[in-house]
Design an enzyme around this catalytic site. Structure first.
Site, mmCIF file in Angstrom:
data_model
loop_
_atom_site.group_PDB
_atom_site.id
_atom_site.type_symbol
_atom_site.label_atom_id
_atom_site.label_comp_id
_atom_site.label_asym_id
_atom_site.label_seq_id
_atom_site.Cartn_x
_atom_site.Cartn_y
_atom_site.Cartn_z
ATOM 1 N N GLU A 79 -6.244 -3.786 15.542
ATOM 2 C CA GLU A 79 -6.558 -4.886 13.509
ATOM 3 C C GLU A 79 -5.689 -5.477 13.897
ATOM 4 O O GLU A 79 -5.424 -5.916 12.077
ATOM 5 C CB GLU A 79 -6.673 -3.757 12.293
ATOM 6 C CG GLU A 79 -5.426 -2.747 12.714
ATOM 7 C CD GLU A 79 -5.504 -2.148 12.101
ATOM 8 O OE1 GLU A 79 -5.624 -1.626 10.595
ATOM 9 O OE2 GLU A 79 -6.147 -0.542 12.102
ATOM 10 N N CYS A 111 -9.154 2.056 13.175
ATOM 11 C CA CYS A 111 -7.835 2.067 14.344
ATOM 12 C C CYS A 111 -9.323 2.726 15.277
ATOM 13 O O CYS A 111 -8.802 3.291 16.047
ATOM 14 C CB CYS A 111 -7.408 3.572 13.884
ATOM 15 S SG CYS A 111 -5.495 3.176 12.456
ATOM 16 N N HIS A 233 -5.856 10.742 16.198
ATOM 17 C CA HIS A 233 -5.355 9.752 15.485
ATOM 18 C C HIS A 233 -4.401 10.504 14.543
ATOM 19 O O HIS A 233 -4.880 10.974 13.630
ATOM 20 C CB HIS A 233 -6.738 9.125 14.959
ATOM 21 C CG HIS A 233 -6.063 7.791 13.509
ATOM 22 N ND1 HIS A 233 -5.262 7.241 14.765
ATOM 23 C CD2 HIS A 233 -6.236 7.361 12.022
ATOM 24 C CE1 HIS A 233 -5.204 5.580 13.907
ATOM 25 N NE2 HIS A 233 -5.481 6.489 12.258
#
Length: 389
Positions: A79, A111, A233
């Site tokens: 990103e 993400c 994450h």
């Protein structure tokens, strides 16, 4: 046929700032950063490192000539894209000297981009079992100096080689995923820093994990006791811990202890690097595998979340002799060779930017120990060098 992660490696820049020092400079108690957020150090990218070079340096560590010949697809999740048209994957393709007979594309969904690439790579290998796919996840997280998100910045990349009969982790076929149109985090094309509603984003992360976890259990008939570890994450390490704690009571004390200990091992590298967006989940996987001596056949859960938002829960089975396919010494050298900078030096580096008007800039790469660097901009084109060539 098994399909999954054959090799996996990461790279982070050679500069970092200590979060205790940053906390003092910002007038807050250090424990707010080191315990409340769960970060010890934050990697800093000099101008000579961008998402392309970070990814290329990560891949350089794991690929051999056989891999280069068999890779026929490069997928780059980021990103922090550097061009609205040309994919970052094409630059890496050239820098690594891959076969010209390979597709190269860039993927974006906050993400989640790296996970999307891995899932698509599985399908490609199913149709082309003799080939290999190079998946790159690379980002530089920027929120701005003295902002609420400053403590969750970072820089780094993970390279993943997907193949049949993988050396590290067989990816199981069942996964559960969820998409909702929300505005918890975004970066408009006119901004070089992200916008985030921190409280809302944390709530959505937790809600997405809860929903995909419950759906996963229904689809697989598996329970928490079937997992040796669950990787998350990690925009910051405390976030993953909060999610894990919501399901720990589903297991026995033994299971709770195992998952908690393995989670802590999975956060060690992230605590040193910070938030690297698309690569954060896979950095936690690397940390787990390199810091713990897990048994082959163990099931590892993986929770991926990309703001905006897409979430997914999937799993993999550790393969026999998987440690032979890791790069433990290389990663330790990467950490040990880094240089700590002061908060003042960090602020100076952060404020240096590349020209956006097409003007020429030459960068001094002699102070950057990375093999692959950005050497400047000329005629609107980024100039990259591979010191090994």
């Amino acid at each position: 046929m098994k399909i999954g992660i054959d090799k996996i490696g990461f790279y982070t820049p050679h500069l970092y700032v200590d979060m205790n020092n940053l906390a003092v400079a910002r007038g807050v108690e250090p424990e707010k950063f080191t315990i409340g957020i769960g970060q010890d150090e934050m990697a800093i990218a000099p101008l000579t490192q961008d998402p392309v070079t970070l990814a290329a340096n990560a891949a350089l560590q794991i690929l051999d000539e056989n891999d280069r010949e068999k890779i026929d697809f490069v997928m780059f999740g980021t990103e922090s894209g550097i061009d609205h048209s040309k994919s970052a994957a094409i630059y890496v393709h050239e820098l690594l000297g891959l076969s010209p007979h390979a597709r190269s594309i860039e993927m974006k969904q906050a993400c989640y981009g790296g996970t999307a690439a891995i899932q698509l790579a599985k399908g490609h290998i199913a149709l082309n079992p003799e080939s290999k796919v190079l998946v790159l996840a690379s980002d530089i997280a920027r929120y701005g100096l003295q902002t609420s998100g400053e403590v969750t910045q970072g820089a780094g990349a993970v390279a993943v080689l997907i193949s049949a009969e993988p050396g590290v982790l067989e990816l199981e076929n069942i996964s559960t995923f969820l998409t909702k149109d929300i505005m918890d985090f975004w970066r408009p094309t006119y901004s070089d820093v992200a916008f985030v509603d921190g409280k809302f984003s944390n709530e959505q992360y937790m809600a997405f994990f809860s929903e995909v976890w419950e759906e996963y259990k229904k689809k697989t008939d598996l329970t928490i006791s079937d997992f040796e570890a669950i990787c998350y994450h990690l925009p910051y390490t405390k976030m993953g811990l909060k999610a894990l704690r919501t399901i720990l009571d589903e297991g026995s004390e033994e299971v709770q202890k195992r998952l908690s200990e393995n989670f802590q091992a999975s956060t060690l590298y992230s605590r040193k690097v910070g938030n690297i967006y698309t690569a954060s989940l896979y950095l936690s996987l690397i940390s787990l595998l390199e810091e713990q001596d897990l048994e082959a056949g163990s099931r590892i859960g993986l929770f991926s979340y990309g703001s905006g938002a897409v979430g997914e829960f999937f799993s993999g089975i550790l393969q026999p002799n998987y440690r032979e396919f890791l790069s433990v010494d290389t990663h330790k050298d990467n950490f040990n060779s880094r240089t700590e900078v002061t908060v003042t030096e960090y602020e100076s580096i952060f404020q240096k930017t590349l020209p956006i008007d097409g003007s020429t800039m030459e960068l001094d790469t002699s102070q950057d120990p990375a093999p692959i660097c950005l050497s400047g901009i000329k005629d609107h084109e980024r100039q990259y060098i591979n010191k090994h060539k």
